[in-house]
Design an enzyme around this catalytic site. Structure first.
Site, mmCIF file in Angstrom:
data_model
loop_
_atom_site.group_PDB
_atom_site.id
_atom_site.type_symbol
_atom_site.label_atom_id
_atom_site.label_comp_id
_atom_site.label_asym_id
_atom_site.label_seq_id
_atom_site.Cartn_x
_atom_site.Cartn_y
_atom_site.Cartn_z
ATOM 1 N N GLU A 66 -32.110 112.958 20.248
ATOM 2 C CA GLU A 66 -32.021 111.634 19.601
ATOM 3 C C GLU A 66 -31.597 111.774 18.143
ATOM 4 O O GLU A 66 -31.967 112.731 17.478
ATOM 5 C CB GLU A 66 -33.406 110.962 19.594
ATOM 6 C CG GLU A 66 -33.557 109.730 20.414
ATOM 7 C CD GLU A 66 -32.636 108.577 20.104
ATOM 8 O OE1 GLU A 66 -32.143 108.464 18.978
ATOM 9 O OE2 GLU A 66 -32.403 107.769 21.002
ATOM 10 N N ASP B 142 -24.365 103.414 22.553
ATOM 11 C CA ASP B 142 -23.437 102.568 21.787
ATOM 12 C C ASP B 142 -23.379 101.122 22.288
ATOM 13 O O ASP B 142 -22.324 100.646 22.703
ATOM 14 C CB ASP B 142 -22.020 103.178 21.863
ATOM 15 C CG ASP B 142 -22.026 104.697 21.708
ATOM 16 O OD1 ASP B 142 -22.632 105.163 20.742
ATOM 17 O OD2 ASP B 142 -21.446 105.392 22.564
HETATM 18 C C1 LIG Z 1 -28.960 101.431 22.759
HETATM 19 S S1 LIG Z 1 -30.082 102.694 22.600
HETATM 20 C C2 LIG Z 1 -30.514 103.081 24.294
HETATM 21 C C3 LIG Z 1 -31.854 103.699 24.390
HETATM 22 C C4 LIG Z 1 -32.295 104.044 25.814
HETATM 23 N N1 LIG Z 1 -31.480 105.065 26.395
HETATM 24 C C5 LIG Z 1 -32.298 102.809 26.687
HETATM 25 O O1 LIG Z 1 -31.500 102.724 27.614
HETATM 26 O O2 LIG Z 1 -33.132 101.934 26.420
HETATM 27 C C6 LIG Z 1 -29.038 104.085 22.186
HETATM 28 C C7 LIG Z 1 -29.826 105.265 21.702
HETATM 29 O O3 LIG Z 1 -28.959 106.371 21.560
HETATM 30 C C8 LIG Z 1 -29.210 107.009 20.326
HETATM 31 N N2 LIG Z 1 -27.956 107.664 19.949
HETATM 32 C C9 LIG Z 1 -26.810 107.066 19.547
HETATM 33 N N3 LIG Z 1 -25.856 107.977 19.321
HETATM 34 C C10 LIG Z 1 -26.410 109.179 19.577
HETATM 35 C C11 LIG Z 1 -25.938 110.500 19.515
HETATM 36 N N4 LIG Z 1 -24.690 110.780 19.140
HETATM 37 N N5 LIG Z 1 -26.771 111.511 19.859
HETATM 38 C C12 LIG Z 1 -28.057 111.247 20.226
HETATM 39 N N6 LIG Z 1 -28.558 110.004 20.294
HETATM 40 C C13 LIG Z 1 -27.757 108.986 19.980
HETATM 41 C C14 LIG Z 1 -29.655 105.901 19.401
HETATM 42 O O4 LIG Z 1 -30.447 106.368 18.333
HETATM 43 C C15 LIG Z 1 -30.446 105.022 20.333
HETATM 44 O O5 LIG Z 1 -31.807 105.399 20.403
#
Ligand SMILES: C[S@@+](CC[C@H](N)C(=O)[O-])C[C@H]1O[C@@H](n2cnc3c(N)ncnc32)[C@H](O)[C@@H]1O
Length: 346
Positions: free
Chosen positions: A72, A123
């Site tokens: 994360e 995203d």
């Molecule tokens: C929209 S949330 C979705 C969270 C969860 N997977 C869900 O479906 O409820 C996107 C998550 O991906 C993380 N994230 C975005 N870009 C990332 C990256 N390049 N590497 C790791 N985590 C990332 C963000 O911090 C966020 O917690």
């Protein structure tokens, strides 16, 4: 036995798993021996962007013989994820790690080492200006294919229709990945638990798109773990004082073949006789902000340039280039400036 097999990574090199220091792509060994992190070897599952961490619980139940690693970039999610792990007693087989997914794939995991990669609702704000930061893009997905073991699976879920179309193009053209579904994606997957962002999508009337790809048995072009080197350092002479060097400092950037380097600010530390130069170094698989140090030596007009001790700077190619270019800059400030020694990869 385990230690003898990996002499480069003794347990003492592993950061503590206590609350004071979180595991991150910046403090874990490259590659990471997950058997040492968990205390026993098991096959691996990776979730990138786990958000509130609830899907980690699901993976824990789905894969009783595996270690589950969640990566994360949000500190808030890491705190929530850790709280969830300890509340549910999952810490024996689940570990959360701070860092971007791409950095984890390229630096922490060996080729062919993952049985499953999960990406749920990455995203959700799908804008062209975020293109470079998207999780699903050509290079990142090529790294995913490289890290999956033959037969290993990549699951992607999104509730953003435009993101599904974009992902379909990227995934279907990835060497080494084969679509398991009869179509590009499906709107329902049996036994699939929901996630926070899936429920958010439901409330907004969005339809989910699920992708399931499998790593084919043929070998892929080898993508080794991106390594670090020994710490770079250099010595130089110049008639300028540290104050004069500090006065000459202005923010400046370089774009090299392998890194974008920006010298952002300089801080004079009179007590230690050094100038700390805040530097950001963006490389294809890692971004670092660190302090480079210009340190006055005892001999007159002599300075050492090295990486400062703040944080967890990793001596990548880009960090070596940044030290070399800083040395060039200091030496170039005065006609009598001279490099004395340069322990730097050019
Ligand atoms: C929209 S949330 C979705 C969270 C969860 N997977 C869900 O479906 O409820 C996107 C998550 O991906 C993380 N994230 C975005 N870009 C990332 C990256 N390049 N590497 C790791 N985590 C990332 C963000 O911090 C966020 O917690």
């Amino acid at each position: 036995l385990l230690i003898a097999a990996v002499p480069d990574m003794m347990p003492s090199m592993l950061p503590s798993r206590g609350p004071a220091l979180k595991l991150s792509v910046y403090n874990l060994p490259w590659p990471t021996d997950w058997g040492l992190v968990f205390g026993v070897d098991r096959p691996l599952v990776l979730e990138i962007g786990f958000g509130n961490g609830e899907f980690l619980n699901h993976l824990y139940a789905q894969y009783p013989e595996h270690h589950i690693i969640g990566v994360e970039v949000s500190n808030q999610s890491l705190v929530k994820g850790e709280a969830r792990l300890s509340a549910h007693g999952l810490g024996d087989r689940v570990q959360v790690v701070y860092g971007p997914g791409l950095t984890a794939l390229a630096h922490l995991f060996l080729p062919d080492s993952l049985d499953h990669i999960v990406v749920n609702n990455p995203d959700p704000w799908f804008k062209t200006r975020h293109e470079g930061k998207r999780l699903i893009q050509r290079d990142t997905v090529d790294w995913m294919a490289s890290r999956l073991a033959p037969g290993g699976r990549l699951h992607l879920a999104t509730d953003v229709a435009a993101y599904a179309h974009m992902s379909d193009e990227v995934l279907s053209s990835t060497a080494g990945l084969v679509n398991v579904l009869p179509e590009g994606w499906v709107h329902e997957l049996p036994d699939r638990p929901s996630t926070k962002y899936q429920r958010r999508g439901d409330r907004m009337g969005h339809q989910m798109a699920y992708f399931v790809y499998e790593r084919s048995p043929e070998p892929l072009p080898y993508r080794p773990v991106v390594q670090e080197h020994t710490m770079p350092h250099a010595t130089l002479t110049t008639p300028l004082t540290l104050d004069q060097i500090a006065e000459a400092f202005e923010r400046h950037n370089y774009r090299t073949a392998s890194a974008d380097i920006a010298y952002v600010q300089a801080y004079l530390a009179t007590k230690t006789g050094s100038l700390l130069v805040e530097t950001t170094i963006a490389e294809p698989t890692i971004q670092q902000t660190l302090a480079l140090m210009i340190l006055a030596r005892r001999e007159p007009n002599a300075y050492m340039v090295r990486v400062g001790g703040i944080g967890h700077a990793r001596p990548t190619d880009g960090v070596h280039r940044a030290v070399a270019l800083l040395v060039d800059w200091v030496v170039g400030l005065h006609t009598e400036g001279q490099v004395v020694s340069l322990k730097v990869r050019r």
